[in-house]
Scaffold this motif. Structure first.
Motif, mmCIF file in Angstrom:
data_model
loop_
_atom_site.group_PDB
_atom_site.id
_atom_site.type_symbol
_atom_site.label_atom_id
_atom_site.label_comp_id
_atom_site.label_asym_id
_atom_site.label_seq_id
_atom_site.Cartn_x
_atom_site.Cartn_y
_atom_site.Cartn_z
ATOM 1 N N THR A 241 7.910 -30.629 -2.485
ATOM 2 C CA THR A 241 7.350 -31.314 -3.642
ATOM 3 C C THR A 241 6.015 -31.952 -3.256
ATOM 4 O OG1 THR A 241 8.558 -33.319 -3.076
ATOM 5 C CG2 THR A 241 9.618 -31.793 -4.626
ATOM 6 N N LEU B 299 13.372 -23.236 -8.089
ATOM 7 C CA LEU B 299 12.178 -23.532 -8.885
ATOM 8 C C LEU B 299 12.166 -22.696 -10.158
ATOM 9 C CD1 LEU B 299 9.509 -25.001 -9.213
ATOM 10 C CD2 LEU B 299 8.407 -23.198 -7.862
ATOM 11 N N GLU C 139 14.571 -24.221 -12.593
ATOM 12 C CA GLU C 139 14.072 -25.451 -13.201
ATOM 13 C C GLU C 139 12.993 -25.155 -14.246
ATOM 14 O OE1 GLU C 139 12.855 -28.427 -10.496
ATOM 15 O OE2 GLU C 139 14.776 -28.467 -9.381
ATOM 16 N N GLU D 211 13.125 -26.149 -18.203
ATOM 17 C CA GLU D 211 12.084 -26.900 -18.896
ATOM 18 C C GLU D 211 11.552 -26.122 -20.104
ATOM 19 O OE1 GLU D 211 11.113 -29.923 -18.436
ATOM 20 O OE2 GLU D 211 12.374 -30.274 -16.676
ATOM 21 N N THR E 47 6.360 -32.145 -14.295
ATOM 22 C CA THR E 47 7.809 -32.323 -14.422
ATOM 23 C C THR E 47 8.531 -31.996 -13.118
ATOM 24 O OG1 THR E 47 7.640 -31.764 -16.766
ATOM 25 C CG2 THR E 47 9.824 -31.675 -15.765
ATOM 26 N N THR E 48 8.166 -30.880 -12.479
ATOM 27 C CA THR E 48 8.866 -30.428 -11.258
ATOM 28 C C THR E 48 8.311 -31.073 -10.007
ATOM 29 O OG1 THR E 48 7.361 -28.547 -11.078
ATOM 30 C CG2 THR E 48 9.430 -28.226 -12.301
ATOM 31 N N ILE F 248 3.328 -23.406 -9.091
ATOM 32 C CA ILE F 248 3.933 -23.238 -10.425
ATOM 33 C C ILE F 248 3.301 -22.053 -11.144
ATOM 34 C CG2 ILE F 248 4.155 -24.305 -12.701
ATOM 35 C CD1 ILE F 248 6.034 -25.517 -10.707
#
Length: 769
Positions: free
Chosen positions: A49, A61, A64, A68, A84-85, A92
């Motif tokens: 992160t 990932l 997630e 989202e 958010t992540t 991303i």
């Protein structure tokens, strides 16, 4: 079991636990230690992160991101996902692009990930709006901020399924429902059925709140299916009118009655009937007839045939005709001109003057021939009166027979380049320099050109005067006096004169110049110098100049050498240049002074009048003559002789040079032997002594005798120097004092001088033996 194998086993168990979501079976500390070692050994791949406190796998990932995306309703931005992540933006973005490639229902657009779920929801909202309004324009959807092409593609793909409507054929961005079309069709049907007078479609559409394009489309559909009685005039709502059947019936009756009676229709009359586009209406109504549409009206075949028949009759008989009396009286001037141009489009054998008067070409050619018949008498008169010769001199360089001169010049060039038979010392020096025109030829002054007219050009002396056959007014008066052109409109005489004058002027120039050339050739046969004579003269002077220049090199004193060089340039070089300039002046038909020798100012003015391609090299020669170096003139002459007058200079021939030197000495000795003038005898003796001791000749006047004697005194004995000095002093004394008592003494000195020269010759011959 080794530690390494244990780590591998624990790692495998840990990965299985991670996948199954039961990682808590291992202690947190052991997990951290094992994972740390595995990461260091690059046996597992994790993503940290942004704060570095946590990590997760790629699969985690992806899960997630999908979670989202689901929570956001099928559309979320990459920036929001990164926040958010708590994962780096680039990571991303990479995972999102990978997801969109692997899954068909995901799209990556403008930094956002969009799913089919979102697009379905969007289509549902559009359908709700469509059902309420009956029409939706995709470009005006304020709640959709995606690219138009993308939205259009997915909206159209959902037509008939989620969206209950269809795409408008006239606008791909508009979606309508069948009920909307049906409502508007009924509205348009009611509007058109209630109209009794021609009405603007634009006004109707605006008043009842219907789109103009849709109104026109529905109205055209209703008229074609005969659901409403009437017609549309015009092709767009901006200028189209709807004409009810009852009104159109009375319109047609009036139009057909007027057309059948007169053979034409005026647009203004059609407009007064309420038809907005008269030309379009008539094209549609009389599409099977060959109508002629003009600026203000339309003519039917009978009216056109009447004019065409009269025109054909005039062309067949070889006469002329004014078409205005055969045309309908309602035609404007522009209509008349347009009709005439249409009728003669396929008839090239005629000439239109005065906009509507047509002359057959046989008639025009007969008029031209009658006028040309008077040219020879006029040309003979101008030649005899010297008018043509004066114009040629004033124009400075008019070509009379350019082709003939060029042929002769090419022939001379070939002869000069080829040399004499056998070559050797008498052959010409072969040069390839200069292939441009010379001898005064100007490509813009050819009076024998076949073009109708040449614009006057500016020569070196000002505007060139043209040879004129007759003025425009004189030609107009001549045309008015011809019986075959009687009763023709007044303005036609002027236009016909303007049409004929350039060709007649050009033809007259050919006739006049041909006659003048014949007269000139005859009168100048014995006057003009031939090129071969010029070449022989220039080469003879060139050889002498070259030998004189060689003799100058024997003089060691620079001042004396410069003065002798100036004298050589002023005499022999000037003679060469004058011969060349007089020849090219005659070739260029430039008036030259009667005297064969030109002054410096006359030479300068003559060069200015020559054509530019000759004047430039001639100016170089003139500058060299006015200079101080004989060698510079010699080089300039060798470089520019071809450019000025096509003279090819001979190569140096030592045997011939030796013969010339010998002949020169014999000539000097002969002159000295017969000389009775003491001053001239001293001059000749000095020249002979210079050649005797140097083997070269020198060109010097009497004032250079002291210079030459001082040069040769070192070669003479004391007695010989004394004799020359006494003779020189006596000559100077006699010239100053005019004393006749010195004549006896001078005669004795001259006799002794001749004896000394003779003894020098004998001694040289004895030494040579």
């Amino acid at each position: 079991m080794s530690d390494w194998e244990e780590i591998r086993r624990l790692a495998a168990d840990f990965q299985k636990a991670q996948s199954a979501g039961v990682a808590n079976k291992l202690s947190e500390r052991n997990c951290i230690e094992i994972v740390t070692k595995l990461i260091q050994l690059k046996l597992i791949d994790v993503i940290y992160t942004n704060d570095g406190k946590e990590y997760l796998t790629n699969d985690q990932l992806v899960r997630e991101i999908k979670d989202e995306l689901y929570v956001a309703g099928g559309r979320i931005g990459v920036v929001d996902l990164a926040k958010t992540t708590n994962v780096e933006f680039s990571q991303i973005e990479y995972v999102v692009e990978k997801i969109c490639k692997e899954e068909d229902d995901c799209y990556f657009i403008l930094g956002q990930i969009v799913t089919s779920t979102y697009l379905d929801n969007m289509a549902t909202e559009i359908n709700e709006t469509l059902q309420q309004r009956g029409m939706v324009n995709i470009t005006k959807l304020s709640n959709v901020d995606l690219p138009l092409d993308f939205v259009r593609k997915h909206v159209i793909a959902r037509l008939g399924s989620i969206i209950e409507g269809f795409k408008d054929d006239m606008d791909e961005n508009t979606i309508v429902t069948p009920s909307y079309i049906a409502r508007n069709r009924a509205k348009v049907r009611g509007i058109l059925s209630a109209i009794t007078m021609p009405t603007s479609c634009s006004a109707l559409a605006s008043r009842f709140g219907i789109q103009e394009r849709l109104f026109m489309s529905l109205a055209d559909e209703l008229i074609k299916t005969k659901r409403v009685p009437g017609v549309l005039s015009g092709r767009s709502a901006m200028n189209a009118n709807y004409v009810p059947h009852s009104f159109a019936k009375s319109q047609n009756a009036w139009i057909e009655s007027f057309y059948s009676s007169n053979g034409y229709l005026e647009y203004s009359a059609i407009s007064r009937l309420g038809i907005g586009d008269p030309k379009g209406y008539l094209k549609k109504k009389y599409m099977d007839e060959k109508l002629v549409f003009l600026g203000s009206c339309v003519l039917g075949p009978p009216a056109v045939d009447q004019v065409k028949s009269a025109l054909d009759n005039a062309m067949v008989t070889g006469s002329w005709i004014d078409l205005v009396p055969n045309m309908p009286s309602i035609l404007s001037q522009s209509d008349e001109d347009e009709l005439v141009q249409l009728l003669i489009k396929d008839k090239p054998n005629n000439l239109v003057l005065g906009s509507t008067t047509v002359l057959s070409m046989p008639l025009v050619e007969k008029v031209r021939a009658d006028i040309e018949a008077t040219m020879e008498a006029r040309a003979k008169e101008d030649v005899d009166n010297g008018v043509i010769a004066k114009l040629i001199i004033e124009s400075r360089g008019v070509n009379i027979d350019d082709d003939d001169k060029m042929d002769k010049k090419d022939e001379r060039r070939k002869k000069a380049a080829g040399g004499k038979a056998g070559g050797g010392a008498q052959g010409r020096e072969t040069k390839t320099k200069s292939t441009k025109k010379k001898g005064g030829k100007r490509k813009d002054d050819d009076w024998g050109d076949s073009d109708d007219e040449k614009k006057p050009t500016k020569g070196k002396g000002g505007n060139k005067k043209d040879l004129e056959f007759m003025s425009l007014d004189d030609l107009k008066a001549t045309l008015e006096s011809m019986s075959i052109l009687a009763d023709i409109p007044e303005e036609v005489y002027v236009e016909l004169a303007q049409y004929l004058l350039p060709g007649l002027t050009s033809k007259y120039r050919e006739v006049a110049m041909s006659m003048y050339q014949a007269t000139l050739t005859k009168s100048m046969h014995n006057k003009r110098k031939t090129h071969s004579e010029l070449q022989e003269e220039v080469n003879s002077l060139y050889t002498s100049f070259r030998l004189y220049e060689k003799g100058l090199k024997e003089i060691k004193n620079d001042a004396n050498k410069e003065n002798l060089a100036k004298h050589l340039l002023k005499t022999t070089a000037s003679q060469i240049l004058d011969s060349i300039l007089l020849y090219v002046a005659e070739e260029s038909m430039i008036k030259v002074p009667e005297a064969k020798e030109l002054s410096a100012s006359e030479r300068q003015n003559l060069i200015k009048e020559l054509p530019s391609d000759i004047a430039e090299p001639a100016m170089k020669l003139n500058k060299a003559v006015a200079g101080k170096s004989a060698d510079d003139f010699l080089k300039t002459l060798e470089e520019e002789s071809l450019n000025v007058c096509d003279v090819m200079l001979k190569k140096q021939d030592k045997k011939k040079d030796k013969q010339i030197l010998f002949n020169h000495k014999i000539e000097l000795l002969d002159k000295l032997g017969s000389c009775e003038d003491p001053a001239l005898g001293l001059h000749l003796a000095a020249l002979i002594l210079f050649q005797h001791f140097t083997g070269n000749i020198i060109h010097a006047s009497g004032k250079f005798v002291p210079t030459i004697l001082s040069f040769v005194q070192e070669q003479l004995t004391l007695e010989q120097n004394q004799l020359l000095s006494n003779h020189q002093q006596l000559v100077v004394k006699q010239l100053k004092e005019k004393d006749s008592d010195l004549e006896g003494e001078l005669e004795e000195c001259l006799s002794n001088l001749k004896q000394m020269i003779t003894n020098l010759k004998k001694n040289k011959e004895k030494n040579e033996e």
